[in-house]
Design an enzyme around this catalytic site. Structure first.
Site, mmCIF file in Angstrom:
data_model
loop_
_atom_site.group_PDB
_atom_site.id
_atom_site.type_symbol
_atom_site.label_atom_id
_atom_site.label_comp_id
_atom_site.label_asym_id
_atom_site.label_seq_id
_atom_site.Cartn_x
_atom_site.Cartn_y
_atom_site.Cartn_z
ATOM 1 N N SER A 286 0.821 -1.209 0.000
ATOM 2 C CA SER A 286 0.000 0.000 0.000
ATOM 3 C C SER A 286 0.857 1.263 0.000
ATOM 4 O O SER A 286 1.800 1.392 0.778
ATOM 5 C CB SER A 286 -0.929 0.017 1.217
ATOM 6 O OG SER A 286 -1.948 -0.940 1.065
ATOM 7 N N GLU B 195 1.521 -4.208 14.300
ATOM 8 C CA GLU B 195 0.625 -4.134 13.148
ATOM 9 C C GLU B 195 -0.763 -4.648 13.481
ATOM 10 O O GLU B 195 -1.772 -4.089 13.047
ATOM 11 C CB GLU B 195 1.204 -4.936 11.983
ATOM 12 C CG GLU B 195 0.327 -4.894 10.744
ATOM 13 C CD GLU B 195 0.931 -5.633 9.561
ATOM 14 O OE1 GLU B 195 0.209 -5.833 8.579
ATOM 15 O OE2 GLU B 195 2.119 -5.999 9.620
ATOM 16 N N GLU C 11 -7.605 -17.307 9.552
ATOM 17 C CA GLU C 11 -7.084 -18.652 9.846
ATOM 18 C C GLU C 11 -5.684 -18.597 10.442
ATOM 19 O O GLU C 11 -5.350 -19.347 11.370
ATOM 20 C CB GLU C 11 -7.091 -19.490 8.565
ATOM 21 C CG GLU C 11 -8.473 -19.817 8.026
ATOM 22 C CD GLU C 11 -9.157 -18.624 7.350
ATOM 23 O OE1 GLU C 11 -10.383 -18.665 7.197
ATOM 24 O OE2 GLU C 11 -8.453 -17.656 6.979
#
Length: 684
Positions: A160, A243, A357
């Site tokens: 990004s 993060e 997951e």
């Protein structure tokens, strides 16, 4: 935390709030969903920098403000609640700067940190690769040692704002001789270096913030290695706590929630349920920040926050679609645009920063069900160690009432109730403790029941100085066993004992087998001496009872999960323990995350809104934990051959304790109609 620090945090929060509101009103920005990822505005970031709000936690010697992570949390919450454009500095401030502070050489710190703090140096994160997917250790981008540095070849994806950033954090493989988690190294790379190609990737809405970044013989000087060559995995794992553990994993769609005008009672209730979850999630974010302030890398706690936070963010969009009746429109008014932005951004919530997951695997891998330790818990377990799980009023009368547990201080009382829940021992501690807090000392008894709200089945008539009670009250825990029942009628309490005529108790039981009785009145005459003033304001008795019984529910959740973790380790299928199957580990992880959320809500249930949030959270968490535990146990779990039923039946019965869950959601929903109150009531 000291009072001075609390005061300083509030002062900082209010300063950021005032600045952001002024910028919003001046037209400097419009609120957007997902603003920390998509709202790229270098000028806005530099305006924050001038106020010292970037690099807030970094040491003073590198130009930082040397504040706590809790202080940074206050800043980021206030920016994100308004959907402010913070993407330009976000990655550098959130994770790259702290990594440089921890692992960078003095030269790297001097080169990068002042520029980040000023808003002049901006970073993108070059971690992900197409071939690796969620397996970060499978990166193929290579860095080979050459004279004076490293030569990099490969490609990164989903990077990004690479096209807008001055620098990139790069994770590359420097050695392939060992296991895949070994031989990784972190670099700081100037994006103006020759050999870099940046290709745009457009998202669902046609917006350009993603990129593919290709490295073709890109040279990185040796002094731009971050940390130790080959130790990148250890370093990046810690960085992922920054993060994943930020409140941005909860607040991406908050501007939509704040602008959501619920048009009917069902919509207000749904918004109230979201508000309850949000309060607990913001509490988890504070816990993560506190862990960082203590010098720890809360990897598992951060994973729990992201797992639950991204689910919440998606649910905000779902509820908003149903509640507003708006048509999503990127070119429409603020609410229609925010709804459209939320819908288009939502698929990425559970992917970025680690898929659901992957997070489940992290949570399951570090899953422990250790009991919280304290002196009062240890004493309670010692007292009860020979007791079998059961419903037993005699145990209370025979052994426990004399210990004075019902007059314990708040923290100790909640700990005792949690412990009873963990042991599946049912005694009228919560009810008696509440009665002792309400009635005068000369009217107390060692065992008492409390009716906080009698309901519509009871008719109350006043005749002079007398009350006449006629009708019935259902669902009164322990009434059949208690010599005193305290009935709350507004600003006074009716003390029902053996001297009061015209009332009787019909015994009943709830799903856990606990007393859940009906009281019937036949023109019962209540004389003045059988009434005392209610020392608490309206609704406070119900809130207190809900809090006390919730503590026991949290203990039962913890015990049920503990049994399931043990069973998954002991039970084998196809030659290996159940816990080694991904489906089982993911189920346990989801249950553990729900328990963490419930614990956060319990720890912060200090007022009426906090208790309402706790009840909202428990309504879902108890159901989900019970379902997960039965799924893991299989057939044995649905029989009385296994002790699991003692705890899951408590969890199911807890849904009917006091007022139903929708009562608390309605309370929060009504308050949430005001956006400012919504924010304040979901904070600590």
């Amino acid at each position: 935390m000291s009072l001075e620090l609390d005061s300083a945090l509030l002062e900082l929060r209010l300063a950021v709030r005032a600045f952001t509101e002024a910028a919003l009103e001046s037209g400097a920005f419009e609120p957007h969903c997902d603003s920390w990822m998509r709202g790229h505005d270098p000028a806005f970031s530099r305006s924050l920098a001038r106020r010292g709000w970037i690099g807030l936690t970094w040491p003073a010697e590198v130009g930082g403000a040397a504040r706590s992570n809790l202080a940074r949390l206050a800043v980021t919450e206030e920016l994100l609640r308004y959907g402010a454009p913070v993407a330009a500095h976000w990655m550098a401030d959130r994770q790259i700067g702290p990594a440089i502070v921890r692992y960078g050489t003095p030269e790297l710190k001097a080169r990068f940190l002042p520029g980040i703090i000023a808003g002049d140096i901006t970073f993108c994160v070059a971690m992900s690769e197409t071939e690796a997917g969620s397996d970060l250790a499978a990166v193929r981008t290579r860095a080979e040692a050459v004279e004076g540095g490293w030569r990099v070849n490969g490609a990164k994806v989903w990077t990004s704002h690479a096209h807008r950033s001055t620098h990139a954090y790069l994770l590359a493989r420097t050695d392939s001789s060992g296991r895949k988690h070994e031989g990784l190294t972190e670099f700081l790379l100037d994006l103006a270096s020759p050999g870099i190609t940046i290709r745009p990737i457009y998202d669902l809405g046609g917006e350009h913030h993603f990129n593919e970044v290709v490295f073709d013989d890109v040279f990185i000087p040796a002094d731009q290695v971050l940390g130790t060559v080959g130790e990148g995995w250890t370093q990046v794992t810690e960085q992922l706590s920054f993060e994943r553990g930020g409140v941005e994993r909860v607040l991406s769609t908050y501007p939509l929630l704040a602008h959501m005008s619920a048009h009917d009672a069902a919509s207000r209730r749904a918004k109230g349920q979201l508000a309850g979850r949000l309060k607990a999630l913001r509490g988890l974010a504070r816990d993560v920040a506190a862990e960082m302030d203590a010098g720890r890398a809360p990897v598992r706690e951060a994973a729990v926050l992201k797992l639950l936070g991204t689910r919440f963010e998606k649910d905000v969009v779902t509820v908003a679609r149903a509640a507003t009746g708006l048509r999503p429109d990127l070119g429409g008014d603020t609410r229609s645009r925010l709804l459209a932005e939320g819908i288009l951004a939502a698929p990425g919530f559970t992917l970025r920063g680690g898929t659901t997951e992957v997070l489940g695997t992290i949570i399951a891998r570090g899953l422990t069900t250790a009991r919280p330790r304290s002196l009062i818990r240890d004493v309670a377990r010692d007292v009860l160690r020979d007791e079998e799980p059961r419903v037993d009023s005699e145990l209370w009368v025979r052994r426990l009432a004399d210990l004075g547990w019902h007059s314990a201080e708040d923290a100790d009382l909640l700990a005792l109730l949690e412990t009873l829940g963990e042991l599946a021992i049912s005694v009228p501690l919560a009810e008696t403790a509440l009665a002792w807090a309400l009635v005068p000392p000369n009217r107390r008894m060692d065992m008492a029941a409390v009716v906080p709200e009698p309901g519509a089945g009871l008719k109350v008539t006043r005749e002079g100085e007398y009350l006449i009670l006629d009708g019935f009250i259902t669902g009164v825990p322990w009434a059949a066993y208690c010599p005193l029942v305290v009935l709350v009628l507004g600003d006074e309490l009716v003390l029902l004992d053996g001297h009061v005529m015209g009332w009787k108790v019909e015994p009943g039981h709830d799903l856990a087998g606990e007393p859940y009785d009906t009281i019937r009145f036949t023109e019962s005459l209540i004389e003045p001496h059988e009434r005392v003033p209610n020392p608490w304001p309206s609704g406070a008795v119900l809130e207190r009872l809900a809090l006390l019984r919730s503590a026991r529910t949290v203990g039962a959740m913890r015990a049920a999960l503990r049994l399931s973790v043990a069973h998954a380790g002991d039970r084998t299928q196809f030659g290996r323990p159940l816990r080694d199957f991904q489906a089982v580990s993911q189920t346990l992880a989801r249950a553990a995350a729900q328990l963490a959320l419930a614990e956060s809500a319990l720890a912060r249930a200090a007022d009426g809104y906090g208790i309402a949030a706790l009840r909202v959270v428990l309504a879902d968490a108890a159901d989900e934990v019970a379902a997960a535990c039965h799924q893991v146990h299989g057939a044995i779990g649905v029989t009385r051959e296994h002790p699991l039923h003692r705890f899951t039946r408590l969890l199911w019965a807890a849904r009917d304790d006091g007022a139903p869950a929708h009562h608390w959601a309605d309370l929060l929903g009504d308050a949430s109609a005001d956006a400012d109150l919504l924010w304040d009531l979901t904070g600590d």
